[in-house]
Design an enzyme around this catalytic site. Structure first.
Site, PDB file in Angstrom:
ATOM      1  N   HIS A   1     -21.809  -0.760  -0.870  1.00  0.00           N
ATOM      2  CA  HIS A   1     -21.346   0.185   0.153  1.00  0.00           C
ATOM      3  C   HIS A   1     -22.075   1.525   0.061  1.00  0.00           C
ATOM      4  O   HIS A   1     -22.473   2.091   1.078  1.00  0.00           O
ATOM      5  CB  HIS A   1     -19.845   0.406   0.028  1.00  0.00           C
ATOM      6  CG  HIS A   1     -19.051  -0.854   0.167  1.00  0.00           C
ATOM      7  ND1 HIS A   1     -19.116  -1.658   1.276  1.00  0.00           N
ATOM      8  CD2 HIS A   1     -18.174  -1.459  -0.682  1.00  0.00           C
ATOM      9  CE1 HIS A   1     -18.324  -2.693   1.118  1.00  0.00           C
ATOM     10  NE2 HIS A   1     -17.743  -2.605  -0.060  1.00  0.00           N
TER      11      HIS A   1
ATOM     12  N   HIS B   1     -21.470 -12.709   1.300  1.00  0.00           N
ATOM     13  CA  HIS B   1     -20.472 -11.650   1.428  1.00  0.00           C
ATOM     14  C   HIS B   1     -21.128 -10.267   1.373  1.00  0.00           C
ATOM     15  O   HIS B   1     -20.698  -9.344   2.089  1.00  0.00           O
ATOM     16  CB  HIS B   1     -19.394 -11.737   0.355  1.00  0.00           C
ATOM     17  CG  HIS B   1     -18.324 -10.707   0.567  1.00  0.00           C
ATOM     18  ND1 HIS B   1     -17.341 -10.849   1.524  1.00  0.00           N
ATOM     19  CD2 HIS B   1     -18.131  -9.482   0.019  1.00  0.00           C
ATOM     20  CE1 HIS B   1     -16.575  -9.774   1.542  1.00  0.00           C
ATOM     21  NE2 HIS B   1     -17.040  -8.931   0.635  1.00  0.00           N
TER      22      HIS B   1
ATOM     23  N   ASP C   1     -20.690  -7.372   4.145  1.00  0.00           N
ATOM     24  CA  ASP C   1     -20.395  -5.964   3.880  1.00  0.00           C
ATOM     25  C   ASP C   1     -21.435  -5.055   4.529  1.00  0.00           C
ATOM     26  O   ASP C   1     -21.098  -4.011   5.100  1.00  0.00           O
ATOM     27  CB  ASP C   1     -20.378  -5.705   2.372  1.00  0.00           C
ATOM     28  CG  ASP C   1     -19.065  -6.092   1.716  1.00  0.00           C
ATOM     29  OD1 ASP C   1     -18.067  -6.300   2.428  1.00  0.00           O
ATOM     30  OD2 ASP C   1     -19.042  -6.171   0.469  1.00  0.00           O
TER      31      ASP C   1
ATOM     32  N   HIS D   1     -14.875  -5.147   6.462  1.00  0.00           N
ATOM     33  CA  HIS D   1     -14.756  -6.534   6.941  1.00  0.00           C
ATOM     34  C   HIS D   1     -14.374  -6.589   8.415  1.00  0.00           C
ATOM     35  O   HIS D   1     -14.869  -7.451   9.151  1.00  0.00           O
ATOM     36  CB  HIS D   1     -13.728  -7.302   6.105  1.00  0.00           C
ATOM     37  CG  HIS D   1     -14.063  -7.380   4.656  1.00  0.00           C
ATOM     38  ND1 HIS D   1     -13.184  -7.864   3.710  1.00  0.00           N
ATOM     39  CD2 HIS D   1     -15.183  -7.030   3.969  1.00  0.00           C
ATOM     40  CE1 HIS D   1     -13.739  -7.805   2.517  1.00  0.00           C
ATOM     41  NE2 HIS D   1     -14.951  -7.304   2.650  1.00  0.00           N
TER      42      HIS D   1
END
Length: 314
Positions: free
Chosen positions: A270, A243, A247, A86
């Site tokens: 991720h 969001h 990321d 973030h």
């Protein structure tokens, strides 16, 4: 109006920023100081213990150590910093190239679960332009990574384009797709405030694993009983995919320089974001380093290649 190409020079913060917060997984207090840095420093974490720097870790995919629930980078001695995405998203999203990130914990503070607090702090102090030309990683060939029905790709492109799609069985989320030509304005207004999210049914499992100890409704969109549990609801339409895009911006910042390329992902996270960067750097013919001339006459020039420059993990 200035005739200088926008984005031609590297940047850093105008002055130091101090922030405090809590680690979402550790639940521990964290102090963070963002220090301006000179050109070609990149983004570097300075891990401190009792006021002394014990490790310096470059924000680069070569230093990724773990990708379970968050992105963790570290050095060969075993010092790590987790949940970096973030903060890195805010820095890359606003076009900050050089910074020392001093931290007294193993985890970047979660703040409100988005990049908003970081963006607001940066906007308060401002961004300083440096004299050196900005350098980019230019994608020359398409690369792809896939795993368990999830996939991600990078393609040649003249800017930085994001195209992110998610697909959850939960009807609260469902299938969402979002596409943007990324810029500081788009990041600030369309992406930065999108919060991390999770399912109430997973909370006990995470607690037993010693994770999510700092998670609550002030920093996480909680999904349970077929609805969003947060009293205020969602901040954006499609906050969930926004969001995921946030990321991805943070994870792709681990290229070490801004990217010139188009990123497309389906059901990514991720791990997949990191796999795509690894695929890019696996072959030197996939990419090159380019920089923008400092001035122009009648129109903005395209980035031009610089010879003999390579990316190395430090």
């Amino acid at each position: 109006m200035s005739n200088r190409f926008i984005g031609a020079r590297q940047t850093t913060l105008a002055r130091e920023i101090q922030l405090t917060g809590t680690g979402v997984h550790s639940g521990a207090p964290v102090s963070l100081t963002l220090h301006p840095a000179e050109a070609d420093t990149g983004l570097r974490f300075l891990v401190t213990k009792r006021g002394r720097v014990i490790a310096e870790i470059a924000a680069h995919v070569a230093n990724v150590k773990n990708l379970t629930l968050c992105t963790v980078i570290g050095d060969e001695a075993g010092t790590t910093v987790s949940t970096v995405e973030h903060l890195l998203a805010a820095l890359r999203g606003l076009g900050i190239d050089n910074l020392y990130i001093e931290i007294d914990s193993k985890e970047v503070p979660i703040m409100d679960g988005s990049s908003a607090d970081y963006v607001e702090a940066i906007d308060r102090v401002g961004i300083r332009e440096l004299s050196e030309p900005r350098k980019y990683i230019k994608v020359l060939k398409s690369v792809r990574a896939e795993e368990n029905g999830c996939w991600g790709e990078l393609h040649p492109h003249t800017g930085f384009r994001m195209d992110v799609e998610i697909d959850f069985e939960s009807p609260v989320i469902g299938r969402q797709r979002l596409q943007y030509e990324m810029s500081p304005g788009i990041f600030r207004h369309e992406i930065a405030r999108a919060r991390t999210f999770g399912f109430m049914s997973d909370v006990e499992k995470l607690w037993k694993a010693g994770l999510a100890l700092g998670a609550d409704l002030s920093n996480t969109v909680a999904i349970g009983e077929g609805r969003v549990m947060n009293p205020g609801g969602l901040r954006y339409p499609q906050e969930f995919v926004r969001h995921k895009m946030l990321d991805a911006v943070g994870d792709l910042a681990l290229a070490g320089m801004p990217l010139l390329g188009a990123y497309r992902s389906y059901r990514g996270g991720h791990r997949l974001n990191s796999m795509v960067l690894q695929a890019l750097f696996a072959d030197a013919s996939n990419w090159s380093v380019v920089q923008v001339p400092r001035t122009r006459t009648t129109r903005a020039p395209m980035p031009v290649a610089t010879s003999g420059i390579a990316i190395a993990a430090e």
